[in-house]
Design a protein around this motif. Structure first.
Motif, PDB file in Angstrom:
ATOM      1  N   GLU A 160      60.566  46.106 -39.645  1.00 53.22           N
ATOM      2  CA  GLU A 160      62.362  46.823 -40.004  1.00 53.22           C
ATOM      3  C   GLU A 160      63.744  46.175 -39.626  1.00 53.22           C
ATOM      4  O   GLU A 160      62.952  45.727 -37.772  1.00 53.22           O
ATOM      5  N   CYS A 161      64.563  45.023 -39.920  1.00 55.68           N
ATOM      6  CA  CYS A 161      65.825  44.732 -39.243  1.00 55.68           C
ATOM      7  C   CYS A 161      66.478  44.922 -39.745  1.00 55.68           C
ATOM      8  O   CYS A 161      67.007  44.573 -40.828  1.00 55.68           O
ATOM      9  N   SER A 162      67.802  45.202 -38.867  1.00 56.87           N
ATOM     10  CA  SER A 162      68.420  45.469 -39.586  1.00 56.87           C
ATOM     11  C   SER A 162      70.719  44.773 -38.997  1.00 56.87           C
ATOM     12  O   SER A 162      69.829  45.158 -38.036  1.00 56.87           O
ATOM     13  N   GLN A 163      71.048  44.250 -39.054  1.00 60.31           N
ATOM     14  CA  GLN A 163      72.436  43.911 -38.175  1.00 60.31           C
ATOM     15  C   GLN A 163      73.911  44.425 -39.069  1.00 60.31           C
ATOM     16  O   GLN A 163      74.248  44.592 -40.538  1.00 60.31           O
ATOM     17  N   THR A 164      74.946  44.563 -37.971  1.00 61.14           N
ATOM     18  CA  THR A 164      76.048  45.598 -38.356  1.00 61.14           C
ATOM     19  C   THR A 164      76.540  44.352 -38.934  1.00 61.14           C
ATOM     20  O   THR A 164      78.065  44.884 -38.307  1.00 61.14           O
ATOM     21  N   MET A 165      76.460  42.543 -37.870  1.00 63.36           N
ATOM     22  CA  MET A 165      77.587  41.383 -37.883  1.00 63.36           C
ATOM     23  C   MET A 165      78.177  41.485 -39.075  1.00 63.36           C
ATOM     24  O   MET A 165      79.263  40.355 -38.917  1.00 63.36           O
ATOM     25  N   ARG A 171      65.097  40.063 -48.920  1.00 61.15           N
ATOM     26  CA  ARG A 171      66.456  40.290 -48.935  1.00 61.15           C
ATOM     27  C   ARG A 171      67.368  40.879 -49.554  1.00 61.15           C
ATOM     28  O   ARG A 171      67.745  39.630 -50.386  1.00 61.15           O
ATOM     29  N   ILE A 172      67.487  42.156 -50.218  1.00 62.01           N
ATOM     30  CA  ILE A 172      67.933  42.286 -50.702  1.00 62.01           C
ATOM     31  C   ILE A 172      69.203  42.870 -50.779  1.00 62.01           C
ATOM     32  O   ILE A 172      70.472  43.087 -51.402  1.00 62.01           O
ATOM     33  N   ARG A 173      69.769  43.502 -48.998  1.00 68.12           N
ATOM     34  CA  ARG A 173      71.223  43.559 -48.743  1.00 68.12           C
ATOM     35  C   ARG A 173      71.480  42.436 -47.372  1.00 68.12           C
ATOM     36  O   ARG A 173      70.290  42.169 -46.708  1.00 68.12           O
ATOM     37  N   THR A 174      72.757  42.724 -47.937  1.00 68.05           N
ATOM     38  CA  THR A 174      73.042  41.156 -46.468  1.00 68.05           C
ATOM     39  C   THR A 174      72.537  42.262 -45.186  1.00 68.05           C
ATOM     40  O   THR A 174      72.134  41.259 -44.398  1.00 68.05           O
ATOM     41  N   GLU A 175      72.532  43.051 -44.700  1.00 69.91           N
ATOM     42  CA  GLU A 175      72.477  44.054 -43.531  1.00 69.91           C
ATOM     43  C   GLU A 175      71.085  44.069 -43.111  1.00 69.91           C
ATOM     44  O   GLU A 175      70.572  44.612 -41.463  1.00 69.91           O
ATOM     45  N   HIS A 176      69.999  44.167 -44.439  1.00 69.55           N
ATOM     46  CA  HIS A 176      68.697  44.503 -43.932  1.00 69.55           C
ATOM     47  C   HIS A 176      67.376  43.361 -44.179  1.00 69.55           C
ATOM     48  O   HIS A 176      68.294  42.614 -45.082  1.00 69.55           O
ATOM     49  N   PHE A 177      66.899  42.611 -43.572  1.00 65.54           N
ATOM     50  CA  PHE A 177      65.861  41.753 -43.846  1.00 65.54           C
ATOM     51  C   PHE A 177      64.680  42.684 -43.366  1.00 65.54           C
ATOM     52  O   PHE A 177      63.745  41.538 -42.064  1.00 65.54           O
ATOM     53  N   PRO A 178      63.199  43.224 -44.219  1.00 60.59           N
ATOM     54  CA  PRO A 178      62.389  43.214 -42.746  1.00 60.59           C
ATOM     55  C   PRO A 178      60.883  42.375 -43.117  1.00 60.59           C
ATOM     56  O   PRO A 178      61.071  41.226 -44.779  1.00 60.59           O
ATOM     57  N   TYR A 224      62.855  33.213 -42.850  1.00 59.21           N
ATOM     58  CA  TYR A 224      64.196  33.203 -42.639  1.00 59.21           C
ATOM     59  C   TYR A 224      65.317  33.192 -43.516  1.00 59.21           C
ATOM     60  O   TYR A 224      64.259  32.500 -44.402  1.00 59.21           O
ATOM     61  N   SER A 225      66.386  33.340 -43.705  1.00 56.98           N
ATOM     62  CA  SER A 225      66.926  33.904 -45.062  1.00 56.98           C
ATOM     63  C   SER A 225      68.180  33.618 -44.716  1.00 56.98           C
ATOM     64  O   SER A 225      69.001  33.829 -43.653  1.00 56.98           O
ATOM     65  N   MET A 280      70.238  35.219 -41.490  1.00 58.13           N
ATOM     66  CA  MET A 280      68.434  35.758 -41.082  1.00 58.13           C
ATOM     67  C   MET A 280      67.570  35.167 -39.936  1.00 58.13           C
ATOM     68  O   MET A 280      67.307  34.169 -41.208  1.00 58.13           O
ATOM     69  N   TYR A 281      66.978  35.827 -39.846  1.00 59.06           N
ATOM     70  CA  TYR A 281      65.269  35.098 -39.172  1.00 59.06           C
ATOM     71  C   TYR A 281      64.412  35.495 -38.414  1.00 59.06           C
ATOM     72  O   TYR A 281      65.166  37.214 -38.187  1.00 59.06           O
ATOM     73  N   TRP A 282      62.877  35.679 -38.411  1.00 63.06           N
ATOM     74  CA  TRP A 282      61.905  36.075 -37.967  1.00 63.06           C
ATOM     75  C   TRP A 282      61.576  35.008 -37.039  1.00 63.06           C
ATOM     76  O   TRP A 282      60.681  34.147 -37.552  1.00 63.06           O
ATOM     77  N   TYR A 283      61.528  35.484 -35.828  1.00 63.85           N
ATOM     78  CA  TYR A 283      60.611  34.048 -34.433  1.00 63.85           C
ATOM     79  C   TYR A 283      59.376  35.821 -34.574  1.00 63.85           C
ATOM     80  O   TYR A 283      59.440  36.526 -34.563  1.00 63.85           O
TER      81      TYR A 283
END
Lengths: 110, 111
Positions: free
Chosen positions: B22-27, B68-75, B48-49, B32-35
């Motif tokens: 899981e990955c979530s951001q509040t900014m 990427r269904i929601r801006t803040e969430h990128f699982p 990436y998205s 968004m990216y996965w490395y």
């Protein structure tokens, strides 16, 4: 293909012994060069962004400089808490992702 | 405080299991990216998205998928974990001025 090479791989310094880390890069149009600090078990933490040759940025004991082919991270009078891995990354024009180097692992002994 | 959160921090799982990191951001960042990062090696881009319903594969084919269904969430999902997937996975979001903001990472071990 964009490439980033960092040297040395590892650097051991005595407290107060100033030195520099190198980041050599090839990129098809530089949008930005980034420096990060990474502590063990954590994600990288942003330090600086440099956009054009000749630019310099400073933060406490760290100073980053940029030429058309490389960037240096100068560490002045380092302290043990500066021990970390320092990562360099480049972002090419027209791209939103970055190419990272393998990092320099810095150890500062008291 | 604006930040980016990854869970779990550590995961040990058996071969063949399905897992989601899981990955979530509040900014409010669109990008968004996965490395993937192995010890002493450079970070490799997996996915990436650039916004909701936008996902792309990176340089490293890791047999994983993202949404990427929601801006803040990128699982990130691994349908069938293998020992070669053992690594640290870092999630990041970006702002043009400050580069990436990274999460603390998930250290995955597949046994």
């Amino acid at each position: 293909e964009d490439q980033v090479t960092q040297s040395p791989e590892a650097l051991r310094l005595q407290e107060g012994e100033s030195s520099s880390l190198n980041c050599s890069y090839t990129v098809s149009g530089l949008r930005g060069l980034f420096w990060y600090r990474q502590d063990p078990g954590k994600g990288p933490e942003f330090l600086f962004t440099l956009y054009s040759a000749g630019e310099e940025k400073e933060k406490e004991r760290l100073k980053a400089t940029l030429t058309k082919k490389e960037s240096f991270l100068h560490i002045t009078a380092p302290k043990p808490e500066d021990s970390a891995t320092y990562l360099c990354a480049v972002q090419a024009s027209g791209k939103n992702d970055m190419r990272f180097g393998a990092g320099t692992r810095l150890t500062v002994k008291p | 405080e604006a930040d980016i959160y990854q869970t779990p921090r550590y995961l040990v799982i058996g071969t063949g299991k399905k897992i989601t990191l899981e990955c979530s951001q509040t900014m409010g960042h669109d990008k968004m990216y996965w490395y993937q990062q192995d010890p002493g090696m450079e970070l490799h881009l997996i996915h990436y998205s650039y916004g909701v319903n936008s996902t792309e594969k990176g340089d490293l084919s890791s047999e994983s998928t993202v949404s990427r269904i929601r801006t803040e969430h990128f699982p990130l999902t691994l349908e069938s974990a293998r020992p070669s997937h053992t690594s640290q996975y870092l999630c990041a979001s970006s702002d043009i001025r400050y580069g990436y903001t990274f999460g603390s990472g998930t250290r995955l071990t597949v046994v």
